[in-house]
Structures are given as structure tokens and as C-alpha cells.
Design an enzyme around this catalytic site. Structure first.
Site, PDB file in Angstrom:
ATOM      1  CG  ASP A 118      13.438 -33.645  -7.895  1.00  0.00           C
ATOM      2  OD1 ASP A 118      13.065 -34.042  -6.785  1.00  0.00           O
ATOM      3  OD2 ASP A 118      14.256 -34.262  -8.599  1.00  0.00           O
ATOM      4  CE  LYS A 172       5.871 -34.920  -7.254  1.00  0.00           C
ATOM      5  NZ  LYS A 172       7.132 -34.702  -7.968  1.00  0.00           N
ATOM      6  CD  GLN A 220       8.987 -41.304  -6.606  1.00  0.00           C
ATOM      7  OE1 GLN A 220       7.996 -42.022  -6.566  1.00  0.00           O
ATOM      8  NE2 GLN A 220       9.607 -40.953  -5.510  1.00  0.00           N
ATOM      9  N   GLY A 262      11.101 -36.428  -2.017  1.00  0.00           N
ATOM     10  CA  GLY A 262      11.533 -35.373  -1.106  1.00  0.00           C
ATOM     11  C   GLY A 262      10.717 -34.130  -1.390  1.00  0.00           C
ATOM     12  CG  HIS A 263       6.892 -33.772  -1.445  1.00  0.00           C
ATOM     13  ND1 HIS A 263       5.627 -34.288  -1.354  1.00  0.00           N
ATOM     14  CD2 HIS A 263       7.362 -34.154  -2.643  1.00  0.00           C
ATOM     15  CE1 HIS A 263       5.354 -34.977  -2.453  1.00  0.00           C
ATOM     16  NE2 HIS A 263       6.394 -34.911  -3.229  1.00  0.00           N
TER      17      HIS A 263
HETATM   18  P1  IMP Z   1      14.166 -45.358  -7.213  1.00  0.00           P
HETATM   19  O1  IMP Z   1      12.806 -44.732  -7.159  1.00  0.00           O
HETATM   20  O2  IMP Z   1      14.989 -45.092  -5.987  1.00  0.00           O
HETATM   21  O3  IMP Z   1      14.115 -46.811  -7.580  1.00  0.00           O
HETATM   22  O4  IMP Z   1      14.968 -44.641  -8.417  1.00  0.00           O
HETATM   23  C1  IMP Z   1      14.591 -44.808  -9.773  1.00  0.00           C
HETATM   24  C2  IMP Z   1      14.783 -43.496 -10.534  1.00  0.00           C
HETATM   25  O5  IMP Z   1      13.836 -42.536 -10.075  1.00  0.00           O
HETATM   26  C3  IMP Z   1      16.163 -42.843 -10.358  1.00  0.00           C
HETATM   27  O6  IMP Z   1      16.520 -42.211 -11.563  1.00  0.00           O
HETATM   28  C4  IMP Z   1      15.909 -41.799  -9.292  1.00  0.00           C
HETATM   29  O7  IMP Z   1      16.838 -40.740  -9.354  1.00  0.00           O
HETATM   30  C5  IMP Z   1      14.514 -41.356  -9.666  1.00  0.00           C
HETATM   31  N1  IMP Z   1      13.762 -40.795  -8.542  1.00  0.00           N
HETATM   32  C6  IMP Z   1      13.176 -41.464  -7.531  1.00  0.00           C
HETATM   33  N2  IMP Z   1      12.550 -40.628  -6.694  1.00  0.00           N
HETATM   34  C7  IMP Z   1      12.726 -39.389  -7.187  1.00  0.00           C
HETATM   35  C8  IMP Z   1      12.273 -38.088  -6.791  1.00  0.00           C
HETATM   36  O8  IMP Z   1      11.550 -37.903  -5.797  1.00  0.00           O
HETATM   37  N3  IMP Z   1      12.662 -37.058  -7.589  1.00  0.00           N
HETATM   38  C9  IMP Z   1      13.399 -37.241  -8.704  1.00  0.00           C
HETATM   39  N4  IMP Z   1      13.830 -38.431  -9.117  1.00  0.00           N
HETATM   40  C10 IMP Z   1      13.501 -39.500  -8.369  1.00  0.00           C
END
Ligand code: IMP
Length: 458
Positions: A43, A46, A254, A70-71
Site C-alpha cells: 500500500d 505503487k 504487495q 489493490g492499486h
Molecule cells: P495473503 O496475501 O492474502 O495471503 O495475506 C498475507 C498477508 O499479506 C496479510 O498480512 C495481508 O494483509 C497482506 N497483504 C496481502 N496483500 C496485500 C496488499 O496488497 N497490501 C497490503 N497487505 C497485503
């Protein structure tokens, strides 16, 4: 300096002025691929930078993650929230590619295509790697169930089925996008996977089994005919573009500290957002990478569980959440917030070979009297300038802070370095020198035009 100039500077830099032409063995003639990678826990903004760079790109390739990302891009009064489709889709001259390293939920992909199309965005150029893995209904279910069973030890995943889909990829029982094109193979693989998944769902989690016929009807009947025209050999497309001297942007989702290998394990995602992941997730060798641009927010946020040394609470946390609108684009969850952490930045420079950084959301700090920056950690009398590798040490470190005066000026209209008050410039220069990396761009608001080219060196 105008925003057009800043776009030009960031997007041309070290590669478009390299000689183009055939690639001779042992000789570097061009550096065509630029990577955009988050330097914190995601977040960082990007999407906005990717969107800016995309103007001078030919291909934009997503290399990992799925619809857990989420972009958000704000342009011409319209807000586009993209989860799977590369940000470059908004430009008609770009071929957006979903690379082999991504996990694709076809239902989400198609609804994103429909939403974009309804807003007048042409998605016909979108290409999806046949080698990308599919997120299946049992992945969603297993993600929810494992989180529930972990109880207070849960990771705080997005519950989108990301982890289970990557786990199946690693254990080699995953279904891939190309399987949608072959109903017989799809059904065989589905039946093998479902036998085990249903046993786990029923016997471990006390859930009803999933119906293979219903899944096959939906994936083969509904999704496959619409996705088939998008399926392609993404590695070949990338290399054709490289051979033709085109510019490629590799778009990460991420961030560094959510990386399965380099992040704060186990509180990480299940893929490799770091620059190395751009190579495996797009099928491109490291020698093709030119600029590796790290995106850092002017403070730090995190969603989900896991260590966060500079985390704030109380009024300051509320202020950052309010001013920065720190709620997940995807899940709506309130983000945890904290002071900028240069230990993380230094580590991110190391593990990604960052060539430069873009600093976003500086304007969120506008109203503060003083701003703290973490310059090191301490634990058990030891000082850490880089992230301690040991999880229990990281959980008990205390940040060493330096306090800088706030600038108490509205930065949202700044378009040039000279528009930034000295104290704001000093803050940025301090981060660059602590991180050991040049900071090229500073974001001062959500709009496409709210980026200031500053080029502060470390
Ligand atoms: P997962 O990717 O859904 O398996 O989540 C694993 C961890 O990554 C969790 O702490 C999520 O909140 C975090 N996470 C996954 N995608 C994002 C993102 O796009 N932004 C911020 N945190 C993320």
C-alpha cells in the site's frame, strides 16, 4: 519542474537512451526492463507510480500475487481500483500482461474486465500467461478455514485463496490457466485435487464438500470461453518485446516485507514481490533489469498481523489513518500506522538492488509539529542497522528515533522542488541519506499530477 518533465525523467532515465539493437553475447547493449517494488508492507502507492511510468512503456507485466492487491489510480475525476489487471491497461498503447508468477481467480479477472469496459477502458490487449495458476473455490474456503483455526495466531490474510493456490503450485497439484483450454485435462486435475481438498474440508474443518460438476461448469462453461482469447505465451511476448528494444515495466504487488523469503515470515504473502520475483514471475533474467524503483510511503502502514517496530497508537495513529485514508482498498480493513523506518529502507535497498526510491504521501505529515524517523533498532543492548533475521529479536526490538521539525505547510499543490519548504526537503534528504538511496520523486496527493521530481541523492 512540471509534472510532464517529472514523468519524462523517471520514465526515460537509464534505458531509453541506451543503444538499441540485436543483443550480442557477453555485451550489455540495453536495459529495457524496469521493476517497481514496494519497500514496506504494501500500500505504498505503487499503482500511481506504475501508471506514471506506463506512459513510456510498451508492456506492463504483473509478476506475482493475485487479487489480494489493490492499486488505486485517480485520473480525470475517475477512480480505478485494480486488483489483478496491470495498471498499464489505462493506456491504449500498452500491452498489459498477467505473468506466470500471478495466481488468477478467473471470476475476478472477468468482473474487473467488465468494470473497466463499462468505464470505456479497452481490455482487448490484455494477455494472460497460460502458465499462471488458477485460484479455485476450495482455495478460498481453505484460506478462510486455516485463518479461523489459527485463532489468535492468524496471519490476517485477505482470504482470497492466495496462500492455498501457491501451496498447490509448490506441491504440484495446481491447475493452470492453460488447463481451461483443455476440458478433459481440467476435469482430471480438478478431480484429483478435489478428492484431497474435500477430505480436508470435511474431516479437518467440518465443512460440506465442494461439487466438482458445479466447479467445472463454471470454470469451463462460463470462464473459459471468455478467457481463451487472452491466453498467451507471456514469456515469448516479453522476449519479443525485449528483442525489439521495447520498454517493459514489471509491476509488483504487495512489498518487500511481505515477501515469502525476505519478509517478516510467517506474516507474509505466499509469493516473491522482491525484484528477484520479477525475474521468475515474468520469465526474464536478472541481466535484463535496468532500473529497480522502490516505493516508500512517508510513514509506514501494515494490514494484518506481524511485527511492526515503529507502530503508533492513539491520536497520532488516528491522524495518519484519517489524513492518509488508511483503509484497505481491497478488504476495507483499517491499516496499522507508524513512523518511517530507515532500517526497513536499508534492507529493501539491499535485497532488491534498488536504484532509486519514490516517496509517496508526504502531504499526510503536513500538520505535524515534529516528525520522528527510526534510524536503527535496539534489542538486548545490540544495535541493528539492518533487519535482524531472527523473528524473536524482531518482535522485541525498540526503535531508535531521530526527531525532525515538522513543516506545517500544505504540500498538496507543490509541483516543483522549490515549492517544498526547507523542512520538508530536509525530511526527504534525511530518509535518502539514512537509506543510502536516491529519492527521485515525492508524492503530495492522490492525483496523477501530484508528484514532484526532486532527485535528492543519498
Ligand atoms: P495473503 O496475501 O492474502 O495471503 O495475506 C498475507 C498477508 O499479506 C496479510 O498480512 C495481508 O494483509 C497482506 N497483504 C496481502 N496483500 C496485500 C496488499 O496488497 N497490501 C497490503 N497487505 C497485503
Amino acid at each position: 519542474m512540471s509534472q510532464c518533465v517529472s514523468a519524462h525523467r523517471l520514465s526515460t532515465g537509464s534505458y531509453t537512451d541506451q543503444p538499441k539493437g540485436p543483443f550480442r553475447a557477453g555485451e550489455r547493449t540495453r536495459l529495457s526492463a524496469t521493476v517497481v517494488v514496494g519497500t514496506q508492507w504494501g500500500d505504498e502507492g505503487k499503482g500511481k507510480l506504475t501508471d506514471l511510468l506506463a506512459r513510456d512503456m510498451d508492456l506492463v507485466v504483473r509478476y506475482q500475487g493475485g487479487h489480494n492487491a489493490g492499486h488505486t489510480i485517480v485520473t480525470g475525476g475517475d477512480t480505478f481500483a485494480l486488483q489483478l489487471i496491470p495498471s498499464g491497461v489505462l493506456y491504449p498503447h500498452i500491452t498489459p500482461i498477467i505473468g506466470n508468477g500471478v495466481v488468477v481467480d478467473p471470476g475476478v479477472l472477468l468482473s474487473e474486465v467488465d468494470t473497466l469496459s463499462a468505464k470505456g477502458v479497452d481490455c482487448s490487449r490484455l494477455r494472460v500467461s497460460g502458465n499462471a495458476h488458477l485460484i479455485m473455490p476450495y482455495h478460498h474456503e481453505l484460506d478462510r478455514m486455516t485463518e479461523r483455526y489459527l485463532g489468535k495466531n492468524r496471519l490476517g490474510t485477505t482470504k482470497r485463496g492466495i496462500g492455498p493456490a501457491y501451496a498447490d503450485k509448490a506441491t504440484r497439484v495446481g491447475l493452470r490457466v492453460q488447463d481451461l483450454l483443455d476440458p478433459k485435462i481440467f476435469r482430471q486435475k480438478l478431480d484429483v485435487a478435489l478428492k484431497e481438498k474435500n477430505a480436508v474440508l470435511a474431516k479437518v474443518y467440518n465443512r460440506l464438500p465442494l461439487d466438482g460438476d458445479a466447479i467445472a461448469d463454471c470454470y469451463l462453461g462460463e470462464y473459459a470461453p471468455r478467457i481463451e482469447p487472452m491466453v498467451d505465451d507471456a514469456v515469448a511476448l516479453v522476449h519479443q518485446a525485449l528483442g525489439a528494444g521495447k520498454n517493459i515495466l514489471l509491476e509488483g504487488a504487495q512489498a518487500t516485507f511481505l515477501d515469502l523469503d525476505q519478509g517478516t515470515y510467517p506474516y507474509v504473502t505466499s509469493s516473491n514481490p522482491c525484484a528477484g520475483g520479477a525475474c521468475t514471475g515474468a520469465g526474464i533474467g536478472p541481466r535484463e533489469l535496468g532500473r529497480i524503483i522502490g516505493i516508500a510511503k512517508a510513514y509506514v502502514t501494515r494490514v494484518g498481523s506481524g511485527p511492526f517496530p515503529t507502530e503508533l497508537d492513539g491520536d497520532l495513529a488516528d491522524l495518519l489513518v484519517d489524513r492518509g485514508h488508511e483503509y484497505g482498498t481491497n478488504t476495507g480493513r483499517r491499516r496499522r500506522t507508524g513512523w518511517f523506518d530507515t532500517v526497513m529502507l536499508r534492507q529493501a535497498v539491499r535485497v532488491n538492488s534498488l536504484s532509486e526510491v519514490a516517496l509517496t504521501k508526504l502531504d499526510v505529515l503536513d500538520t505535524l509539529d515534529a516528525v520522528k524517523v527510526c534510524v536503527a533498532y535496539e534489542a538486548d543492548g545490540v544495535r541493528y542497522d539492518f533487519m535482524p533475521y531472527h523473528q524473536s529479536v524482531l518482535h522485541r526490538v525498540t526503535p531508535v528515533y531521530e526527531e525532525l521539525p515538522g513543516w506545517r505547510t500544505d504540500l498538496s499543490g507543490a509541483t516543483d522542488l522549490s515549492d517544498l519548504p526547507t523542512r520538508a526537503r530536509d525530511y526527504v534528504a534525511f530518509l535518502a541519506s539514512q537509506g543510502g538511496v536516491p529519492i527521485q520523486l515525492v508524492g503530495v496527493g492522490p492525483g496523477r499530477e501530484q508528484l514532484v521530481d526532486i532527485g535528492i541523492r543519498d
